[in-house]
Design a protein around this motif. Sequence first.
Motif, PDB file in Angstrom:
ATOM      1  N   ARG A   5       1.501   7.016  12.885  1.00  0.00           N
ATOM      2  CA  ARG A   5       2.323   8.209  13.056  1.00  0.00           C
ATOM      3  C   ARG A   5       3.197   8.145  14.296  1.00  0.00           C
ATOM      4  NH1 ARG A   5      -2.235  12.662  11.168  1.00  0.00           N
ATOM      5  NH2 ARG A   5      -2.234  12.001   8.983  1.00  0.00           N
ATOM      6  N   SER A  25       0.839  -1.192   0.000  1.00  0.00           N
ATOM      7  CA  SER A  25       0.000   0.000   0.000  1.00  0.00           C
ATOM      8  C   SER A  25       0.879   1.247   0.000  1.00  0.00           C
ATOM      9  CB  SER A  25      -0.906   0.019   1.231  1.00  0.00           C
ATOM     10  OG  SER A  25      -0.114   0.190   2.405  1.00  0.00           O
ATOM     11  N   VAL A  67       0.566   8.527   5.853  1.00  0.00           N
ATOM     12  CA  VAL A  67       0.258   7.335   6.648  1.00  0.00           C
ATOM     13  C   VAL A  67      -0.926   7.609   7.561  1.00  0.00           C
ATOM     14  CG1 VAL A  67       2.641   6.532   6.583  1.00  0.00           C
ATOM     15  CG2 VAL A  67       1.883   7.959   8.486  1.00  0.00           C
ATOM     16  N   ASP A  68      -1.562   6.533   7.986  1.00  0.00           N
ATOM     17  CA  ASP A  68      -2.722   6.673   8.855  1.00  0.00           C
ATOM     18  C   ASP A  68      -2.277   7.135  10.244  1.00  0.00           C
ATOM     19  OD1 ASP A  68      -2.513   4.024  10.685  1.00  0.00           O
ATOM     20  OD2 ASP A  68      -1.916   3.567   8.625  1.00  0.00           O
ATOM     21  N   PRO A  69      -3.190   7.781  10.979  1.00  0.00           N
ATOM     22  CA  PRO A  69      -2.830   8.316  12.300  1.00  0.00           C
ATOM     23  C   PRO A  69      -2.262   7.272  13.246  1.00  0.00           C
ATOM     24  CG  PRO A  69      -4.918   9.225  11.587  1.00  0.00           C
ATOM     25  CD  PRO A  69      -4.548   8.167  10.580  1.00  0.00           C
ATOM     26  N   GLY A 122       0.896   3.739   2.071  1.00  0.00           N
ATOM     27  CA  GLY A 122       1.417   3.999   3.401  1.00  0.00           C
ATOM     28  C   GLY A 122       2.573   3.087   3.764  1.00  0.00           C
TER      29      GLY A 122
END
Length: 234
Positions: free
Chosen positions: A165, A131, A160-162, A133
């Motif tokens: 992070r 993917s 990227v998704d939270p 991310g």
Amino acid sequence: MIPILECRDLTKTYDKAQRPALNHVNLKLQRGRIIGLLGPNGSGKTTLIKLANGLLSTNMGELLIDGMPVGIETKKIVSYLPERTYLNLSMTVMDTIRYFADFYADFREERAYEMLKTLQIDPSVKLKTLSKGTKEKVQLILVMSRDASLYILDEPIGGVDPAARDYILNTIITNYNENATVLLSTHLIADVESILDEVIFLKYGEVVLHAPVDAVREENGKSVDALFREVFKC
């Protein structure tokens, strides 16, 4: 001590531009710091990053890395994460690690594999199957697996998704040499503020603030994110 990055009256203009992308910038970045390079689109952040990596040439002034003009020797000590993925997507993650290990004398394969294991990324898979991310995580792992003197990270958490992070920020904190410096450009100020030692605000190609984060909070009675929104009217 020689600054890891120094700008002396640095100016960069583009053809037909109404104003310089960077306008007589004077800046000194010391070692052992995590520094946020902050500003809205068009403020000069990308231009400064590209100049530091030898992707653009100056019109006036100097940009020095560890006291040296940008060139072959500085590329050996700068580890750069661009905003967009640049990896060969037909290669496997393992092949990419081998490529980096062959190309950079300071690359640490064991560090890369340890981070891949933590993120549960299979090194045998091809990058094109991952993917967006996950590709960006792999790219960050490659950058942070070098024992560089200066890490320049352009939007390392933007794609990227939270949930990922915090891991990425922790990766930045724990995998850079304590004598090295991280220059981190991002729009997600609230997400990175907790790890920053200093901030630089760029506006219309000029430095309008360069200060320790603690001093910013004490002198202004507000967070870096809140001050940024005030200065730039976000």
